[in-house]
Design a protein around this motif. Structure first.
Motif, PDB file in Angstrom:
ATOM      1  N   THR A 260       0.846  -1.200   0.000  1.00  0.00           N
ATOM      2  CA  THR A 260       0.000   0.000   0.000  1.00  0.00           C
ATOM      3  C   THR A 260       0.882   1.250   0.000  1.00  0.00           C
ATOM      4  O   THR A 260       1.810   1.352   0.819  1.00  0.00           O
ATOM      5  CB  THR A 260      -0.918   0.016   1.241  1.00  0.00           C
ATOM      6  OG1 THR A 260      -1.779  -1.129   1.203  1.00  0.00           O
ATOM      7  CG2 THR A 260      -1.762   1.280   1.273  1.00  0.00           C
ATOM      8  N   ARG A 267      -5.304   3.372   5.407  1.00  0.00           N
ATOM      9  CA  ARG A 267      -6.294   2.705   4.572  1.00  0.00           C
ATOM     10  C   ARG A 267      -5.584   1.796   3.569  1.00  0.00           C
ATOM     11  O   ARG A 267      -4.431   2.038   3.213  1.00  0.00           O
ATOM     12  CB  ARG A 267      -7.164   3.731   3.856  1.00  0.00           C
ATOM     13  CG  ARG A 267      -7.871   4.705   4.793  1.00  0.00           C
ATOM     14  CD  ARG A 267      -8.737   5.668   4.024  1.00  0.00           C
ATOM     15  NE  ARG A 267      -9.921   4.996   3.485  1.00  0.00           N
ATOM     16  CZ  ARG A 267     -10.713   5.523   2.547  1.00  0.00           C
ATOM     17  NH1 ARG A 267     -10.410   6.705   2.024  1.00  0.00           N
ATOM     18  NH2 ARG A 267     -11.777   4.873   2.111  1.00  0.00           N
ATOM     19  N   ILE A 269      -7.024   0.516   0.336  1.00  0.00           N
ATOM     20  CA  ILE A 269      -7.987   0.364  -0.755  1.00  0.00           C
ATOM     21  C   ILE A 269      -7.400  -0.531  -1.847  1.00  0.00           C
ATOM     22  O   ILE A 269      -6.277  -0.332  -2.305  1.00  0.00           O
ATOM     23  CB  ILE A 269      -8.344   1.738  -1.337  1.00  0.00           C
ATOM     24  CG1 ILE A 269      -8.973   2.620  -0.250  1.00  0.00           C
ATOM     25  CG2 ILE A 269      -9.289   1.599  -2.532  1.00  0.00           C
ATOM     26  CD1 ILE A 269      -9.123   4.071  -0.659  1.00  0.00           C
ATOM     27  N   GLY A 270      -8.201  -1.540  -2.249  1.00  0.00           N
ATOM     28  CA  GLY A 270      -7.776  -2.431  -3.328  1.00  0.00           C
ATOM     29  C   GLY A 270      -6.712  -3.437  -2.951  1.00  0.00           C
ATOM     30  O   GLY A 270      -6.114  -4.062  -3.830  1.00  0.00           O
TER      31      GLY A 270
END
Length: 407
Positions: A260, A267, A269-270
């Motif tokens: 990430t 976070r 995301i994905g």
């Protein structure tokens, strides 16, 4: 000729664990003499024989000399003049270098009983450095005996071996063999901790090593650190007595969080798609068995959706079931739900929470399975439908069954 019970059977008896396989070492004999007594030779790299009656393994006492890097780089010497003490000296850990004679007397030249009492994993001699598999074996024993510590001098030796590139010569079959046994142990997290402490995790499983120190959102993960979360998930899988494919899926489920971008943390995301891609590469590198590979890829890709499925309506549930091939492979889908339960409960303060999403999806899968697909297809054909239209009719019937179960 003298025979001695050695290794795990002696160790586990001292620890009070029943049922270990019994291995024997033979001192003062030759292959010809054993064959003459009916022993069956099975050793490819060194003289090992099966007892004619018990089928237990008997190995001639031997010494080993390092000739090249890696697991196979050894010259083995077995002859009647090799002593029991010389044979025990080539073993990995002191707790595995205890022998017992036919009268029940133990021979312990390297202090194995002392280390069992002190709960210490310690190498026998400096010959430990000659076989990099021993790093994995020690980490696996740490997972099996989680209250044992690694002797400081042994940990230092392991770090030297990693720095010298010994682990880079490991073959995939042996890596998978030891990793899988460690995953099936009492506390798999200890295996990761020991491999990380000596630097081997970064060389063997860099995708896992990158997870340590990566933060997650505290409201979802009170433990915050992604590596600590992974350890908790693995220990939950052991607590739930999950099979190997589930435990391996737990190991791989969050690999994408290690990649990430820093500017979007905490976070992720994905991360599911990245986790699936990294899992596929890891499985190729270590030649992971197909059943473990397929489940791990499925869980990596879909665990986020499974966690969120409590709010899904019938249409979204059916799409999830279809993506997971749950109607064709329901047993695998139930294993995926078990891995997701380990994930949900592998969080600080969440260890004993019920995983209602798994219970809900298992029931909704049964509802979808209750549709008589042959009858629905026959009716659609009778109405003149063809190809995709028949499939759509089936989907509608399954969606209706799921909706009825939800109501």
């Amino acid at each position: 000729m003298n025979t001695y019970l050695v290794g795990g059977a002696v160790r586990d008896a001292l620890l009070g664990y029943p049922g270990a396989d019994r291995d024997w070492v033979v001192v003062g004999s030759t292959p010809e003499a054993l064959v003459a007594q009916g022993f069956v030779p099975v050793g490819r790299d060194f003289p090992v024989f099966l007892h004619p009656d018990t089928r237990e393994e008997y190995a001639l006492a031997r010494t080993e000399r390092k000739t090249a890097r890696g697991y196979h780089g050894f010259a083995v010497h077995a002859s009647p003049d090799v002593t029991l003490e010389q044979d025990l000296a080539r073993r990995d850990l002191t707790i595995n270098a205890i022998a017992q004679n036919a009268h029940g007397q133990r021979i312990d030249p390297y202090g194995g009983e002392r280390d069992i009492q002190a709960k210490v994993l310690r190498h026998v001699t400096d010959a430990f450095r000659e076989d990099p598999v021993r790093i994995l074996r020690l980490a696996r024993f740490a997972a099996r005996f989680p209250d044992f510590t690694v002797a400081p001098e042994t940990l230092a030796l392991m770090r030297e071996m990693v720095d010298n590139g010994e682990v880079d010569a490991l073959v995939s079959e042996r890596v998978w063999q030891e990793l899988s046994r460690g995953l099936m142990a009492t506390r798999p997290s200890r295996m990761l901790q020991v491999l990380r402490d000596c630097g081997a995790l970064q060389r063997l499983l860099p995708e896992v090593d990158k997870l340590y120190g990566v933060p997650q959102r505290a409201e979802y993960h009170p433990e915050i650190d992604t590596g600590i979360h992974l350890e908790m998930v693995l220990d939950q899988s052991a607590r739930m007595n999950a099979p190997l494919d589930v435990r391996f899926a737990c190991l791989c489920h969050d690999l994408g969080k290690g990649t990430t971008p820093a500017d979007v943390l905490p976070r992720h995301i994905g991360h599911e798609q990245r986790s699936e891609k990294l899992t596929r590469a890891l499985c190729t590198r270590w030649r992971v068995p197909v059943d473990c590979k397929e489940l791990a890829e499925l869980v990596a890709r879909e665990h986020g959706n499974i966690h969120q499925s409590g709010s899904f309506g019938a249409e979204a549930v059916l799409r999830l079931l279809m993506r997971c091939d749950a109607l064709r492979r329901p047993e695998r889908f139930l294993l995926a739900l078990q891995a997701c339960e380990c994930d949900a409960r592998g969080r600080l303060g969440k260890e004993d929470e019920a995983y209602t999403q798994g219970q809900r999806l298992a029931l909704l899968l049964k509802a979808a399975q209750s549709v008589d697909s042959a009858a629905v297809s026959a009716q659609a054909i009778e109405e003149g439908l063809k190809g995709p239209a028949i499939g759509k009719r089936l989907d509608n019937a399954r969606e209706a069954a799921i909706a009825a179960a939800l109501s």
